[in-house]
Write an enzyme that holds these catalytic residues in place. Structure first.
Site, PDB file in Angstrom:
ATOM      1  N   GLN A  86       0.648  -1.359  -0.137  1.00  0.00           N
ATOM      2  CA  GLN A  86       0.207   0.377  -0.017  1.00  0.00           C
ATOM      3  C   GLN A  86       0.339   0.909  -0.050  1.00  0.00           C
ATOM      4  O   GLN A  86       0.396   2.211   0.483  1.00  0.00           O
ATOM      5  CB  GLN A  86      -0.617  -0.245   1.054  1.00  0.00           C
ATOM      6  CG  GLN A  86      -2.204  -0.817   0.779  1.00  0.00           C
ATOM      7  CD  GLN A  86      -3.083  -0.261  -0.076  1.00  0.00           C
ATOM      8  OE1 GLN A  86      -3.143   0.164  -0.922  1.00  0.00           O
ATOM      9  NE2 GLN A  86      -3.357  -1.355  -0.897  1.00  0.00           N
ATOM     10  N   SER A  87       1.786   1.375  -0.889  1.00  0.00           N
ATOM     11  CA  SER A  87       3.280   1.877  -0.516  1.00  0.00           C
ATOM     12  C   SER A  87       2.211   3.352  -1.722  1.00  0.00           C
ATOM     13  O   SER A  87       1.911   3.064  -2.307  1.00  0.00           O
ATOM     14  CB  SER A  87       4.204   1.836  -0.954  1.00  0.00           C
ATOM     15  OG  SER A  87       4.913   3.217  -1.987  1.00  0.00           O
ATOM     16  N   ASN A  88       2.824   4.425  -0.959  1.00  0.00           N
ATOM     17  CA  ASN A  88       1.956   5.629  -1.614  1.00  0.00           C
ATOM     18  C   ASN A  88       3.406   6.388  -2.730  1.00  0.00           C
ATOM     19  O   ASN A  88       2.765   6.741  -3.157  1.00  0.00           O
ATOM     20  CB  ASN A  88       2.288   6.981  -0.301  1.00  0.00           C
ATOM     21  CG  ASN A  88       0.930   6.765   0.372  1.00  0.00           C
ATOM     22  OD1 ASN A  88      -0.899   6.570   0.176  1.00  0.00           O
ATOM     23  ND2 ASN A  88       1.009   6.706   1.650  1.00  0.00           N
TER      24      ASN A  88
END
Ligand SMILES: Cc1ncc(COP(=O)(O)O)c(C=O)c1O
Length: 346
Positions: A86-88
């Site tokens: 879920q890396s931005n």
């Protein structure tokens, strides 16, 4: 030193030595948070980097201006990056790459012990797919060096296919180019405050890779602001984060040609809201998200900014931030992850 200076590059002339791919034009707003501030007994303002205008916003857009600036200067046609599922950073790299006509290749690491459907497929993962990024899943050794090495191998494959890749590495053995984006943000914020004749007593922001924290710290100290810049640990304990910030801020000062030399006394990191670990919720984070939403209609995310507000509340309780003092909270974004954490949030 800043008496008549009106632009970021007048304040930090060293920035001009680095190619920048301009991704946004105006300063982000600084807004008062009167009800949340009253709850905490402080004069609280938020700098809205969550509203930076690319693909749902966030701090990494500022960092990407300098990575992708270098990518374009090197005539790359594709860009590779690694991060948590879920890396931005990964999502924003995909979006900013598309905005500049580069092909995004992303590596998603199995960093967080979560495999429910919303975590694996919603939020940032869904946006990566909409952006048409080529996605590689990585479940090898969980160190920055190993993830970077795998990314380099993917870049080599692309080179063999005639592509010209640019790699954004995680590890601290690579130059902290992204930190320049936050040195620039420090200058931007300095100009905004100076126009009002005010100055915050404290700045509070998230400290993960550390380039937001180290870049901002290098920027403010170079300009001559001396307030504490508190980094709330979102990824690793304070004992590991403090030397990392010292190293990165020192490197960024050097890149800026700053006369300032960062010392231990400049480093404030707090990990009291980190349990049970990166990407995992606790009650203090959940409460902080609710306070911001109920008091101000302000959305925070469960991985970064919710934790940062939880950490800031801790600093007020310890008296490190005193009653009535003015605090600038940098909202670094991360909002798509709200949807990926649906199961834990309601
Ligand atoms: C929303 C958000 N806030 C804060 C951070 C921390 O920034 P940095 O990695 O520069 O320390 C990140 C990092 O991914 C992020 O995505």
């Amino acid at each position: 030193m800043s008496q008549h200076m009106t632009t970021e590059t007048e304040l930090l002339p060293g920035l001009a030595d680095f190619p920048r791919a301009k991704l946004f034009s105006s300063p982000t707003d600084i807004e008062p948070l009167p009800r949340l501030g009253k709850r905490l007994g402080i004069d609280l303002k938020v700098k809205r980097d969550d509203l930076l205008p690319v693909a749902m916003g966030g701090n990494k857009i500022r960092q990407l201006e300098y990575y992708l600036g270098e990518a374009i200067a090197r005539q790359a046609d594709c860009v590779l990056i690694t991060g948590a599922v879920q890396s931005n950073f990964v999502r924003l790299c995909a979006a900013c790459a598309r905005k500049l006509g580069l092909e995004p290749h992303i590596q998603l690491e199995n960093r967080v012990p979560k495999d429910d459907a919303t975590y694996s497929h919603s939020g940032n993962v869904l946006l990566n797919q909409l952006l048409g990024a080529t996605i590689h899943y990585y479940s090898g050794e969980q160190t920055e060096a190993a993830a970077d090495a795998n990314l380099d191998a993917l870049a080599e494959d692309l080179r063999r296919k005639g592509k010209s890749p640019y790699v954004i590495h995680l590890g601290t053995d690579h130059p902290p180019l992204g930190g320049l984006g936050y040195a620039r943000a420090a200058a931007e914020m300095f100009l905004q405050y100076e126009a009002t004749g005010q100055k915050p007593d404290h700045v509070v922001l998230g400290s993960g890779s550390g380039l937001t924290h180290a870049g901002f710290l290098a920027g403010v100290r170079t300009i001559g602001w001396n307030m504490p810049v508190h980094g709330i640990c979102v990824r690793r304990p304070a004992t590991e984060q403090a030397p990392r910030i010292l190293k990165r801020a020192t490197e960024i000062c050097r890149m800026l040609g700053s006369g300032y030399s960062v010392e231990d006394k400049d480093i404030s990191v707090d990990d009291r809201a980190l349990d049970p670990g990166y990407g995992l919720l606790n009650d203090a984070v959940r409460n902080a998200m609710e306070y911001a939403a109920y008091d101000e209609g302000l959305l925070l995310d469960p991985v970064y900014t919710g934790r940062v507000l939880a950490g800031m509340i801790g600093l007020t309780k310890q008296g490190l931030i005193e009653h009535g003092q003015s605090v600038a909270f940098i909202h670094t974004g991360g909002l798509p992850a709200i949807f990926a954490y649906q199961r834990e949030l309601i």
